[in-house]
Design a protein around this motif. Structure first.
Motif, PDB file in Angstrom:
ATOM      1  N   ASP A   8      47.093 -84.161  90.379  1.00  0.00           N
ATOM      2  CA  ASP A   8      45.698 -83.843  90.120  1.00  0.00           C
ATOM      3  C   ASP A   8      44.803 -84.406  91.224  1.00  0.00           C
ATOM      4  N   HIS A  13      53.155 -78.553  90.928  1.00  0.00           N
ATOM      5  CA  HIS A  13      52.765 -79.824  90.311  1.00  0.00           C
ATOM      6  C   HIS A  13      53.999 -80.573  89.832  1.00  0.00           C
ATOM      7  N   ILE A  58      43.053 -79.133  93.673  1.00  0.00           N
ATOM      8  CA  ILE A  58      44.001 -78.924  92.573  1.00  0.00           C
ATOM      9  C   ILE A  58      43.516 -79.642  91.318  1.00  0.00           C
ATOM     10  N   TYR A  59      43.445 -78.907  90.222  1.00  0.00           N
ATOM     11  CA  TYR A  59      43.138 -79.467  88.908  1.00  0.00           C
ATOM     12  C   TYR A  59      44.383 -79.346  88.028  1.00  0.00           C
ATOM     13  N   HIS A  60      44.910 -80.464  87.565  1.00  0.00           N
ATOM     14  CA  HIS A  60      46.041 -80.422  86.636  1.00  0.00           C
ATOM     15  C   HIS A  60      45.510 -80.015  85.269  1.00  0.00           C
ATOM     16  N   THR A  61      45.989 -78.874  84.768  1.00  0.00           N
ATOM     17  CA  THR A  61      45.492 -78.319  83.505  1.00  0.00           C
ATOM     18  C   THR A  61      46.670 -77.963  82.602  1.00  0.00           C
ATOM     19  N   SER A  63      42.418 -78.895  78.562  1.00  0.00           N
ATOM     20  CA  SER A  63      42.326 -78.265  79.885  1.00  0.00           C
ATOM     21  C   SER A  63      41.220 -77.221  79.926  1.00  0.00           C
ATOM     22  N   THR A 108      50.862 -71.944  90.325  1.00  0.00           N
ATOM     23  CA  THR A 108      50.023 -72.373  89.201  1.00  0.00           C
ATOM     24  C   THR A 108      50.879 -72.970  88.091  1.00  0.00           C
ATOM     25  N   ILE A 140      48.469 -75.811  86.831  1.00  0.00           N
ATOM     26  CA  ILE A 140      47.289 -76.201  87.612  1.00  0.00           C
ATOM     27  C   ILE A 140      46.315 -75.037  87.710  1.00  0.00           C
TER      28      ILE A 140
END
Length: 260
Positions: free
Chosen positions: A140, A87, A153-156, A201, A68, A164
């Motif tokens: 992302d 990431h 996957i969400y880039h946060t 995010s 993460t 992520i």
């Protein structure tokens, strides 16, 4: 659920496990997700004890480690696994070390307020966070297919540049790392963090549809998805009141808080 000398294993469903370290003040959770072709391990804990001992008991599937973010309490047993995903924003930290944190500070934080006996292999004076090249660099929108289970996957960013969140599309579980959890503040006050990115995010995950449960990396195991409405309102409040900057302190909302 079974109790190990260091780890507590809790079954979320027949193919999803939380592996928790309640004997440490950070109350870290890692998560093992089983598919029919391979498994994903979301983070590898503090590294006080070897999490692979636990995953070996739970599955014989090949395991992809999904990071993460690159902070000490999430990469502790990375060196025990062959396939590591991170990431691109945190790749440099994984290879060269975590920006803005001295080894003295890391060792101080890893060794304080421990309430369970630690293994003989753990020595805080020589503790060294994992460093190494990842197998795969995420961006992302990437998908990881476990066979019968798709992860998105969400880039946060905010807590770290490459933080992520991981959405289990099959079950609606959202694994939020250090972007969202309860009880203690979500941190974005280090020089290596970014308050504006963190709020963006938070707003982004509040808009993900069909979430059945949220699993943060600390404290309470499992938050109801209704908290996302509060998250959305909080993001708007923080922006409108120009609080998304260093030094504005702790901001408390229903079910969570943020510290800048």
């Amino acid at each position: 659920m079974f109790q190990d000398s260091w780890f507590t294993v809790q079954r979320i469903d027949p193919n999803t496990f939380a592996i928790s370290e309640y004997g440490h003040w950070e109350k870290v959770h890692s998560f093992l997700l089983l598919g029919n072709q391979k498994a994903a391990l979301i983070d590898t804990g503090l590294g006080i004890d070897n999490i692979k001992r636990i995953t070996d008991r739970l599955t014989t599937l090949p395991i992809d480690v999904i990071t993460t973010h690159v902070h000490t309490d999430h990469i502790g047993s990375h060196g025990e696994f062959e396939r590591i995903y991170v990431h691109e924003g945190d790749r440099d930290w994984l290879v060269h070390g975590i920006k803005g944190l001295s080894i003295e500070q890391i060792r101080k934080e890893i060794s304080r307020d421990i309430t369970l006996p630690t293994p003989a292999t753990f020595n805080p004076e020589t503790y060294q966070p994992f460093q190494g090249e990842p197998t795969y660099v995420l961006i992302d929108g990437d998908s990881i297919d476990l066979g019968n289970r798709k992860l998105t996957i969400y880039h946060t960013p905010g807590h770290s540049p490459g933080h992520i969140c991981v959405l289990d599309e099959t079950n609606g579980y959202l694994f939020t790392g250090d972007l969202l959890y309860d009880e203690t503040p979500i941190y974005a006050f280090y020089p290596s963090t970014n308050p504006v990115d963190l709020v963006n995010s938070l707003e982004r995950i509040s808009e993900i549809p069909n979430i059945s449960m949220i699993y943060g990396s600390h404290n309470t195991l499992g938050l109801e998805p209704g908290i996302l409405e509060e998250v959305k309102s909080a993001a708007q409040y923080l922006r409108e009141n120009q609080l998304t900057r260093f030094g504005t302190g702790i901001h408390k909302f229903k079910g969570f808080s943020v510290q800048f």
